[in-house]
Design an enzyme around this catalytic site. Structure first.
Site, PDB file in Angstrom:
ATOM      1  N   LYS A 194       0.815  -1.217   0.000  1.00 53.43           N
ATOM      2  CA  LYS A 194       0.000   0.000   0.000  1.00 53.43           C
ATOM      3  C   LYS A 194       0.858   1.281   0.000  1.00 53.43           C
ATOM      4  CE  LYS A 194      -3.425  -2.643  -0.283  1.00 53.43           C
ATOM      5  NZ  LYS A 194      -4.491  -3.201   0.490  1.00 53.43           N
TER       6      LYS A 194
HETATM    7  C1  LIG Z   1      -5.491  -4.433   0.782  1.00 57.74           C
HETATM    8  C2  LIG Z   1      -6.965  -4.224   0.850  1.00 57.74           C
HETATM    9  C3  LIG Z   1      -7.710  -4.552   1.987  1.00 57.74           C
HETATM   10  C4  LIG Z   1      -7.155  -5.316   3.135  1.00 57.74           C
HETATM   11  O1  LIG Z   1      -6.097  -4.693   3.755  1.00 57.74           O
HETATM   12  P1  LIG Z   1      -5.341  -5.482   4.936  1.00 57.74           P
HETATM   13  O2  LIG Z   1      -4.588  -4.377   5.639  1.00 57.74           O
HETATM   14  O3  LIG Z   1      -4.434  -6.463   4.278  1.00 57.74           O
HETATM   15  O4  LIG Z   1      -6.358  -6.108   5.789  1.00 57.74           O
HETATM   16  C5  LIG Z   1      -9.044  -4.213   2.021  1.00 57.74           C
HETATM   17  N1  LIG Z   1      -9.636  -3.613   0.970  1.00 57.74           N
HETATM   18  C6  LIG Z   1      -8.969  -3.317  -0.146  1.00 57.74           C
HETATM   19  C7  LIG Z   1      -9.689  -2.640  -1.265  1.00 57.74           C
HETATM   20  C8  LIG Z   1      -7.607  -3.630  -0.258  1.00 57.74           C
HETATM   21  O5  LIG Z   1      -6.952  -3.380  -1.393  1.00 57.74           O
END
Ligand SMILES: *Cc1c(COP(=O)(O)O)cnc(C)c1O
Length: 396
Positions: A194
């Site tokens: 991210k």
């Molecule tokens: C990555 C992601 C998540 C989950 O994030 P985590 O921190 O791994 O739980 C949820 N929604 C979207 C759209 C994502 O891309």
């Protein structure tokens, strides 16, 4: 191109990974310092990260957790979502969104996306509202904010709790307002891929004190700190469990990493925007490829760069296109396999192909290309050249 020292032959470039985290010596030093401090779990660095993150997005409260999935789950819990309730979300998202709705005993209801930005279409959301609808979970797809004016108006009109999944959207803004300050609760992800990463991690932001208070309680076993205050003179060992809470807290090691990343976020996002513009310019005359576009009223943070293939102009499908890019050393991904295509949701909830034509059509065409601050301009040019080369080789 470099050359092989032994043979003098040019060696191919190393494959370009789909994603690589942007970690500097500053993050490394911050984590090492935390290790030396003797305080590893939730402590002073988490408190500071929450404060600084809340200030950055302009939210009254921020609760640090160990994933966005946890933040979404806590948001549903704080909204009082339970059995018999319906929550509307998008089919073009990560499975975590639908999973946490089911974990709360509620029913995930899907609404189709808009063709321009692949975000929830507010008109489709309103059409799916029933007397059982309690909340909307909107995902800011690829880092581009949803049409928040319309979604906030719908939520107000129907008395719905608006949860934003901002896993892609740390630092994004809608009409000058930061994402994280708008809906009833917003979930951020700090997963390794991210825009801001703590390895694993997340944050829930809200302007509502009762949502923050409930989330804080449920983040750590439902243990109440109020008891500490009452028995303060007797020592800090006393606590009371007032709800069957979860184990969702963030560690100081993660927060140390997050504090540095947060200070670098605007710079990293600006770099993404520059690289995205460069990629779009390179692809602008490539008719078989539709590049992504930002709506004028948003600050897009380009977590993903998702092209859509005009398959009618190609002799290969999306899967073959991805293989061809891989052969040219370019890593890719697909965001996302629609929720209702997964066996659990397909079989358990009566979804059918054809229910969400815009999302389904997009799914056949989308490819996420590499785009991250650690890429060089030459890396971007290489991605564009590979895409153009595949198109040239397989055009109808
Ligand atoms: C990555 C992601 C998540 C989950 O994030 P985590 O921190 O791994 O739980 C949820 N929604 C979207 C759209 C994502 O891309």
């Amino acid at each position: 191109m470099t050359s092989d020292a032994r043979t003098g032959q040019p060696t191919p470039l190393a494959p370009l990974p789909y994603n690589r985290p942007d970690i500097t010596e500053e993050e490394i030093a911050a984590v090492v310092e935390t290790l030396r401090s003797g305080w590893l779990t939730t402590g002073p660095r988490v408190a500071r990260f929450e404060e600084e993150f809340a200030a950055y997005v302009g939210a009254r409260h921020a609760v640090a957790v160990n994933s966005a999935t946890a933040a979404l789950h806590l948001a549903l819990d704080a909204a009082g979502i339970g059995p018999g309730d319906e929550v509307i979300t998008t089919p073009l998202t990560f499975a975590a969104c639908a999973n946490v709705i089911v974990q709360q005993g509620a029913r995930p209801v899907l609404a189709d996306v808009s063709p321009d930005d692949l975000n929830l279409d507010p008109e489709q959301v309103e059409r799916r509202i029933t007397p059982r609808t309690r909340a909307v979970m909107a995902v800011h797809y690829a880092g581009q904010p949803c049409r928040m004016d319309a979604l906030l108006a719908i939520a107000r009109r129907h008395g719905l709790f608006l949860i934003e999944d901002a896993a892609h959207a740390a630092g994004a803004a809608y009409r000058g307002q930061m994402i994280g300050s708008l809906g009833d609760a917003t979930a951020f992800s700090f997963y390794a891929t991210k825009n801001l990463t703590t390895g694993e991690g997340g944050m829930l932001t809200t302007n509502r004190p009762e949502v923050a208070e409930r989330a804080r309680l449920m983040t750590l076993h439902g243990m109440s700190r109020d008891a500490w205050k009452r028995y303060a003179h007797g020592g800090s060992w006393y606590y009371e469990v007032v709800a069957p809470g979860y184990k969702y807290n963030m560690s100081d090691l993660q927060a140390a990493l997050g504090l540095v990343q947060l200070r670098r976020l605007a710079t990293m996002n600006a770099r993404r925007a520059v690289l995205a513009a460069r990629l779009t310019a390179h692809l602008s005359d490539c008719e078989a490829v539709q590049p992504p576009a930002a709506r004028p009223e948003v600050q897009h943070v380009w977590h993903l760069y998702v092209i859509r293939l005009r398959l009618e102009m190609l002799r290969i499908d999306r899967a073959a296109f991805i293989e061809e890019l891989a052969r040219r050393g370019i890593g890719t991904s697909v965001h996302f396999i629609p929720i209702h295509y997964h066996p659990y949701y397909r079989e358990g909830f009566g979804f059918r192909r054809g229910d969400f034509p815009v999302a389904e059509d997009a799914y056949e065409r989308i490819v996420s290309l590499p785009l991250y601050p650690a890429m060089s301009e030459a890396d971007v040019d290489r991605v564009a050249e590979a895409v153009r080369d595949v198109v040239r080789a397989h055009r109808r």
